[in-house]
Design a protein around this motif. Structure first.
Motif, PDB file in Angstrom:
ATOM      1  N   GLY A  31       5.576  -2.563  49.662  1.00 36.70           N
ATOM      2  CA  GLY A  31       6.834  -1.534  49.407  1.00 36.70           C
ATOM      3  C   GLY A  31       7.933  -3.477  49.865  1.00 36.70           C
ATOM      4  O   GLY A  31       9.315  -2.832  49.943  1.00 36.70           O
TER       5      GLY A  31
ATOM      6  N   GLU B  94      11.345   1.801  58.118  1.00 37.30           N
ATOM      7  CA  GLU B  94      11.373   3.205  57.699  1.00 37.30           C
ATOM      8  C   GLU B  94      10.376   2.568  56.626  1.00 37.30           C
ATOM      9  O   GLU B  94       9.805   3.889  55.931  1.00 37.30           O
ATOM     10  N   LEU B  95       9.686   1.333  56.237  1.00 37.10           N
ATOM     11  CA  LEU B  95       9.067   1.693  55.298  1.00 37.10           C
ATOM     12  C   LEU B  95       7.744   1.645  55.668  1.00 37.10           C
ATOM     13  O   LEU B  95       6.791   2.065  55.404  1.00 37.10           O
ATOM     14  N   GLN B  96       7.874   0.765  57.210  1.00 38.86           N
ATOM     15  CA  GLN B  96       6.566   1.290  57.987  1.00 38.86           C
ATOM     16  C   GLN B  96       5.971   2.825  58.168  1.00 38.86           C
ATOM     17  O   GLN B  96       5.464   3.142  57.829  1.00 38.86           O
ATOM     18  N   VAL B  97       7.520   3.503  58.542  1.00 44.22           N
ATOM     19  CA  VAL B  97       7.073   5.206  58.465  1.00 44.22           C
ATOM     20  C   VAL B  97       6.139   5.685  57.478  1.00 44.22           C
ATOM     21  O   VAL B  97       5.107   6.542  57.224  1.00 44.22           O
ATOM     22  N   GLN B  98       6.509   5.790  56.629  1.00 44.06           N
ATOM     23  CA  GLN B  98       6.291   5.665  55.270  1.00 44.06           C
ATOM     24  C   GLN B  98       4.955   5.020  54.432  1.00 44.06           C
ATOM     25  O   GLN B  98       4.164   6.345  54.051  1.00 44.06           O
ATOM     26  N   VAL B  99       4.314   3.557  55.410  1.00 46.81           N
ATOM     27  CA  VAL B  99       3.183   3.678  54.666  1.00 46.81           C
ATOM     28  C   VAL B  99       2.071   3.968  55.913  1.00 46.81           C
ATOM     29  O   VAL B  99       1.022   4.627  55.549  1.00 46.81           O
TER      30      VAL B  99
ATOM     31  N   ALA C 244       2.497   7.335  57.119  1.00 52.44           N
ATOM     32  CA  ALA C 244       2.170   9.005  57.055  1.00 52.44           C
ATOM     33  C   ALA C 244       1.674   8.575  56.244  1.00 52.44           C
ATOM     34  O   ALA C 244       0.647   9.982  55.997  1.00 52.44           O
ATOM     35  N   HIS C 245       1.891   7.790  54.917  1.00 52.83           N
ATOM     36  CA  HIS C 245       0.783   8.089  53.670  1.00 52.83           C
ATOM     37  C   HIS C 245      -1.115   7.293  54.415  1.00 52.83           C
ATOM     38  O   HIS C 245      -1.798   8.096  53.436  1.00 52.83           O
TER      39      HIS C 245
ATOM     40  N   GLU D 109      -2.087  10.781  55.451  1.00 58.79           N
ATOM     41  CA  GLU D 109      -2.260  11.722  54.956  1.00 58.79           C
ATOM     42  C   GLU D 109      -3.408  12.094  54.633  1.00 58.79           C
ATOM     43  O   GLU D 109      -4.673  12.580  54.346  1.00 58.79           O
TER      44      GLU D 109
END
Length: 231
Positions: free
Chosen positions: A42, A87-92, A94-95, A98
């Motif tokens: 990202g 925030e980018l790291q949390v999104q990565v 989490a993905h 998942e």
């Protein structure tokens, strides 16, 4: 499993292949590779370039296996940058989790269908050096740790001082053997105990998530009546 040596022959082969490639094609190939890697995290291409510059300095020397978002977050030049990378790291993450959990559910279902009468999780890894008896495996502790975790280092040092035998799993090691060896040296793990198998050093490889146990790391777990429980 005990950690293996570096892949020198593979690196040499890659170098030979690069040498055979036409020189005018190299800049385009490198640029595409950098752009793709930046997109995977990202990041913009200029942020990826800064990450690569950081890894050429002290950060890369002391933390060679660090990921781009953590590196850029640590070396953020403003609060705005720090929050962006967090925030980018949390999104990565989490993905990634998942996808991992989706595969774990499929694996669990396949295991129940094919081997419903056998235990699903066996630690440490099955192999000639680790499968003397099922009882020995149950009596042995598994310790899950992560980098930059003072409590993790203290837990391992305490267990070692007590003479406890255990299998150490480093979460987030990204299969980097050098990273685990550096962590072990920094923590003061006795190489002689590793050589004897009293302590084993392992990549986590998703095992911690597969156990689905509550709480933060470090985690000291033991198998009790077929179930893994925190100690």
């Amino acid at each position: 499993m005990l950690l293996a040596a570096c892949f020198v022959e593979a690196a040499a082969a890659r170098g030979a292949a690069s040498a055979l490639a036409p020189s005018q094609d190299r800049p385009t190939a490198i640029e595409r590779s950098d752009e793709q890697r930046a997109q995977d995290w990202g990041l913009r291409i200029d942020e990826w370039a800064r990450y690569r510059d950081l890894m050429q300095g002290h950060l890369g020397t002391h933390s060679p296996g660090i990921d781009p978002l953590t590196a850029l977050g640590i070396e953020a030049r403003s609060e705005e940058e720090r929050h962006r990378y967090a925030e980018l790291q949390v999104q990565v993450e989490a993905h990634r989790v998942e996808k991992l959990l989706a595969y774990q559910r499929a694996y669990d279902e396949a295991w129940r269908r094919l081997h419903g009468d056998m235990p699903r999780v066996v630690l440490p890894d099955a192999g000639p050096a680790h499968t003397a008896t099922a009882t020995a495996a149950r009596e042995r502790l598994a310790v899950f740790v992560k980098d930059t975790c003072a409590a993790c280092e203290q837990t391992v040092q305490r267990l070692q001082a007590a003479g406890t035998e255990f299998d150490l799993y480093v979460v987030g090691s990204r299969n980097d053997d050098a990273h685990i060896r550096a962590w072990a040296r920094r923590t003061g793990i006795d190489p002689a105990r590793v050589s004897r198998g009293a302590i084993t050093l392992n990549h986590d490889g998703g095992r911690w998530l597969s156990l689905a146990l509550p709480g933060e790391l470090p985690a000291v777990v033991r198998q009790v009546n077929g179930q893994w429980q925190r100690q």
